[in-house]
Design a protein around this motif. Structure first.
Motif, PDB file in Angstrom:
ATOM      1  N   TYR A 135       0.863  -1.195   0.000  1.00  0.00           N
ATOM      2  CA  TYR A 135       0.000   0.000   0.000  1.00  0.00           C
ATOM      3  C   TYR A 135       0.897   1.241   0.000  1.00  0.00           C
ATOM      4  O   TYR A 135       0.753   2.166  -0.816  1.00  0.00           O
ATOM      5  CB  TYR A 135      -0.837  -0.054   1.264  1.00  0.00           C
ATOM      6  N   ALA A 136       1.862   1.232   0.921  1.00  0.00           N
ATOM      7  CA  ALA A 136       2.768   2.385   1.039  1.00  0.00           C
ATOM      8  C   ALA A 136       3.567   2.559  -0.249  1.00  0.00           C
ATOM      9  O   ALA A 136       3.730   3.681  -0.754  1.00  0.00           O
ATOM     10  CB  ALA A 136       3.698   2.185   2.232  1.00  0.00           C
ATOM     11  N   ALA A 137       4.038   1.448  -0.806  1.00  0.00           N
ATOM     12  CA  ALA A 137       4.852   1.523  -2.026  1.00  0.00           C
ATOM     13  C   ALA A 137       4.046   2.169  -3.157  1.00  0.00           C
ATOM     14  O   ALA A 137       4.567   2.979  -3.938  1.00  0.00           O
ATOM     15  CB  ALA A 137       5.315   0.129  -2.430  1.00  0.00           C
ATOM     16  N   ARG A 138       2.771   1.835  -3.244  1.00  0.00           N
ATOM     17  CA  ARG A 138       1.924   2.420  -4.294  1.00  0.00           C
ATOM     18  C   ARG A 138       1.803   3.932  -4.110  1.00  0.00           C
ATOM     19  O   ARG A 138       1.863   4.698  -5.079  1.00  0.00           O
ATOM     20  CB  ARG A 138       0.543   1.779  -4.276  1.00  0.00           C
ATOM     21  N   LEU A 139       1.615   4.357  -2.854  1.00  0.00           N
ATOM     22  CA  LEU A 139       1.480   5.800  -2.604  1.00  0.00           C
ATOM     23  C   LEU A 139       2.752   6.545  -3.006  1.00  0.00           C
ATOM     24  O   LEU A 139       2.705   7.602  -3.642  1.00  0.00           O
ATOM     25  CB  LEU A 139       1.152   6.040  -1.130  1.00  0.00           C
ATOM     26  N   TRP A 140       3.898   5.975  -2.636  1.00  0.00           N
ATOM     27  CA  TRP A 140       5.171   6.617  -3.007  1.00  0.00           C
ATOM     28  C   TRP A 140       5.310   6.696  -4.518  1.00  0.00           C
ATOM     29  O   TRP A 140       5.708   7.716  -5.080  1.00  0.00           O
ATOM     30  CB  TRP A 140       6.357   5.818  -2.438  1.00  0.00           C
ATOM     31  N   ARG A 141       4.995   5.572  -5.169  1.00  0.00           N
ATOM     32  CA  ARG A 141       5.137   5.507  -6.640  1.00  0.00           C
ATOM     33  C   ARG A 141       4.289   6.563  -7.327  1.00  0.00           C
ATOM     34  O   ARG A 141       4.697   7.175  -8.310  1.00  0.00           O
ATOM     35  CB  ARG A 141       4.715   4.118  -7.144  1.00  0.00           C
ATOM     36  N   ILE A 142       3.097   6.776  -6.795  1.00  0.00           N
ATOM     37  CA  ILE A 142       2.182   7.745  -7.425  1.00  0.00           C
ATOM     38  C   ILE A 142       2.700   9.170  -7.245  1.00  0.00           C
ATOM     39  O   ILE A 142       2.386  10.068  -8.025  1.00  0.00           O
ATOM     40  CB  ILE A 142       0.763   7.555  -6.831  1.00  0.00           C
ATOM     41  N   GLY A 143       3.522   9.383  -6.232  1.00  0.00           N
ATOM     42  CA  GLY A 143       4.105  10.712  -6.047  1.00  0.00           C
ATOM     43  C   GLY A 143       3.801  11.346  -4.701  1.00  0.00           C
ATOM     44  O   GLY A 143       4.133  12.513  -4.481  1.00  0.00           O
ATOM     45  N   PHE A 144       3.150  10.615  -3.788  1.00  0.00           N
ATOM     46  CA  PHE A 144       2.915  11.161  -2.443  1.00  0.00           C
ATOM     47  C   PHE A 144       4.212  11.130  -1.647  1.00  0.00           C
ATOM     48  O   PHE A 144       5.126  10.350  -1.935  1.00  0.00           O
ATOM     49  CB  PHE A 144       1.858  10.325  -1.711  1.00  0.00           C
ATOM     50  N   GLU A 145       4.281  11.966  -0.625  1.00  0.00           N
ATOM     51  CA  GLU A 145       5.415  11.919   0.304  1.00  0.00           C
ATOM     52  C   GLU A 145       4.867  11.838   1.731  1.00  0.00           C
ATOM     53  O   GLU A 145       3.663  11.928   1.943  1.00  0.00           O
ATOM     54  CB  GLU A 145       6.315  13.149   0.117  1.00  0.00           C
ATOM     55  N   ARG A 146       5.796  11.677   2.692  1.00  0.00           N
ATOM     56  CA  ARG A 146       5.411  11.514   4.104  1.00  0.00           C
ATOM     57  C   ARG A 146       4.266  10.491   4.252  1.00  0.00           C
ATOM     58  O   ARG A 146       3.257  10.745   4.916  1.00  0.00           O
ATOM     59  CB  ARG A 146       5.011  12.843   4.741  1.00  0.00           C
ATOM     60  N   VAL A 147       4.446   9.353   3.613  1.00  0.00           N
ATOM     61  CA  VAL A 147       3.435   8.294   3.672  1.00  0.00           C
ATOM     62  C   VAL A 147       3.529   7.600   5.036  1.00  0.00           C
ATOM     63  O   VAL A 147       4.613   7.186   5.445  1.00  0.00           O
ATOM     64  CB  VAL A 147       3.694   7.257   2.544  1.00  0.00           C
TER      65      VAL A 147
END
Ligand SMILES: C[S@@+](CC[C@H](N)C(=O)[O-])C[C@H]1O[C@@H](n2cnc3c(N)ncnc32)[C@H](O)[C@@H]1O
Length: 335
Positions: free
Chosen positions: A248-260
Motif C-alpha cells: 500500500y505504502a509503495a503504491r502511494l510513493w510511486r504515485i508521487g505522495f510523500e510523508r506516507v
C-alpha cells in the motif's frame, strides 16, 4: 477445606465468564462450513452480485429506506479506545481521521465514500471547514446524506453527489484535503483512486484514509482462500485491492505522495466492534453500552470476522501528502 471451597468458587467464576463470552466467540470463530452455507444463501438471494457491480447493491441493502434524519446512520466499525457505544465509537473514528488528515478551518475537503454524510456534518462543524464535496456510489445513501445536510441547514457548504472514487469529476488541484473513511477497499481499483486523489489535491494537500488489509504472515488455507474470494466478490471488494500495508505504502510513493504513514489501529477497532455485534446478535439494543475486557485489547484474542471471512484482518490508518513542489513519480518510486 477453605482452600477447596476457594478453588471451587474460582472454577465456577471461570465457567461463568466463559459462558458470558460465548456469544462473542460464536460471532467471530465461524467455521468454514458455516461460512459456506451463509455465502451459498447470499448467492441464491442475489446471484447478480456475483457478476455485476456488487458494492452499491450491498450498501443499499444495508441502509434503511425511511431513515429518520435525526438518527445517525454511520456504517464504520468504530474506534473503541475510549468509546463504549457504537455511535460514540463511530464518531471517534471520524474524529481520528479528521485529526490525522489535519483538517483545518477554511479547508476545501473532498470526502469519498461519504455514506449517509454523518462524518461530513461532524467535520464541517468541528473544524469549521469552508466547503465539503462528498461523493458516494450508492444513490440511496447520497439521498439520505442530502436530507441530513439540508435538515442541518448546511446545503450551501456540503455538496453531496453520486460518484465513483476512481473517476473523480473534478479538475486538477481542486481540494486541500481528501478523506476516505472505511471505503477504499471497495474501489475498483484502490490504486486508481489514489492516482485520482493525487491529481485533484492541491500541492501541499493531504490524503487520509482508514482501510482494511490482510494481516501480514497469516496465509489462508485453500478452503478459506476460496470462501474469502467469494465473500469479497459478494460485497464488491476487488481482488486487486488485497495486498499488505507495505505494498500500500509503495503504491502511494510511486504515485508521487510523500510523508506516507500507515499504522494499524486494529486493536482499537475490531474487538469493540465484535463485542458490539455479539451483543446485537444476543438481542441487545444498538445503543447498549459495550462491556470490554482487558483481553479484548490483546491482538491474539480477537482475530476477527474480517480476517476469517474476508482475509482482511488488519485495519489501518493511512496518511500521505502531495508535495508542495511537484516531483517526478519516477524519482519517488524508489521509496
Ligand atoms: C463502510 S461504508 C462507510 C461510509 C461512511 N464513510 C461511514 O463511515 O459511515 C463504505 C461506503 O463506501 C461507498 N463506496 C463504495 N465504493 C465506492 C466507490 N467506488 N466510490 C464512492 N463510494 C463508494 C459505499 O457506498 C458506502 O457508503
Amino acid at each position: 477445606m477453605g482452600a477447596i471451597a476457594a478453588s471451587f468458587a474460582r472454577h465456577i467464576g471461570r465457567r461463568f465468564a466463559d459462558w458470558g463470552s460465548k456469544a462473542y466467540q460464536r460471532n467471530w470463530r465461524s467455521s468454514p462450513a458455516r461460512r459456506a452455507v451463509v455465502l451459498g444463501l447470499a448467492v441464491l438471494r442475489q446471484p447478480g452480485r456475483l457478476f455485476g457491480e456488487a458494492t452499491a447493491s450491498f450498501y443499499t441493502s444495508r441502509t434503511p429506506y425511511a431513515a429518520d434524519p435525526a438518527v445517525p446512520l454511520w456504517s464504520n466499525l468504530g474506534y473503541w479506545a475510549e468509546a463504549r457505544t457504537a455511535v460514540d465509537a463511530q464518531i471517534e473514528l471520524a474524529r481520528l481521521l479528521g485529526r490525522s488528515g489535519r483538517l483545518a478551518a477554511g479547508d476545501e475537503l473532498l470526502d469519498v465514500g461519504c455514506g449517509c454524510g454523518d462524518q461530513d456534518l461532524l467535520w464541517l462543524r468541528e473544524w469549521n471547514l469552508k466547503r465539503i464535496v462528498a461523493i458516494d456510489v450508492t444513490p440511496l445513501r447520497v439521498e439520505l446524506a442530502r436530507a441530513r445536510v439540508a435538515r442541518a441547514g448546511l446545503a450551501d457548504r456540503i455538496d453531496v453527489r453520486v460518484g465513483t472514487a476512481t473517476e473523480l469529476p473534478f479538475g486538477d488541484r481542486s481540494f486541500d484535503k481528501i478523506t476516505a473513511l472505511e471505503c477504499a477497499t471497495h474501489f475498483n481499483s484502490r490504486e486508481d483512486f489514489l492516482r485520482e486523489a493525487h491529481r485533484v489535491l492541491r500541492p501541499g494537500g493531504r490524503l487520509a484514509l482508514t482501510d482494511f488489509t490482510p494481516l501480514a504472515g497469516s496465509p489462508p488455507s485453500p478452503a478459506d482462500r476460496l470462501l474469502q474470494r467469494l465473500a469479497r466478490r459478494l460485497i464488491g471488494i476487488p481482488a486487486a485491492n488485497v495486498y499488505p500495508a507495505a505494498s500500500y505504502a509503495a503504491r502511494l510513493w510511486r504515485i508521487g505522495f510523500e510523508r506516507v504513514e500507515i499504522r494499524s489501529i486494529a486493536d482499537h477497532v475490531f474487538p469493540g466492534c465484535m463485542r458490539y455485534r455479539a451483543m446485537l446478535a444476543a438481542g441487545r439494543s444498538s445503543s447498549a453500552v459495550v462491556e470490554m475486557e482487558a483481553r479484548d485489547f490483546v491482538a491474539s484474542q480477537w482475530n476477527s470476522a474480517w480476517h476469517d471471512g474476508l482475509g482482511l484482518g488488519d485495519y489501518i490508518l493511512v496518511t500521505a501528502d502531495k508535495p508542495r513542489i511537484p516531483t517526478s513519480p519516477a524519482i519517488t518510486s524508489s521509496g
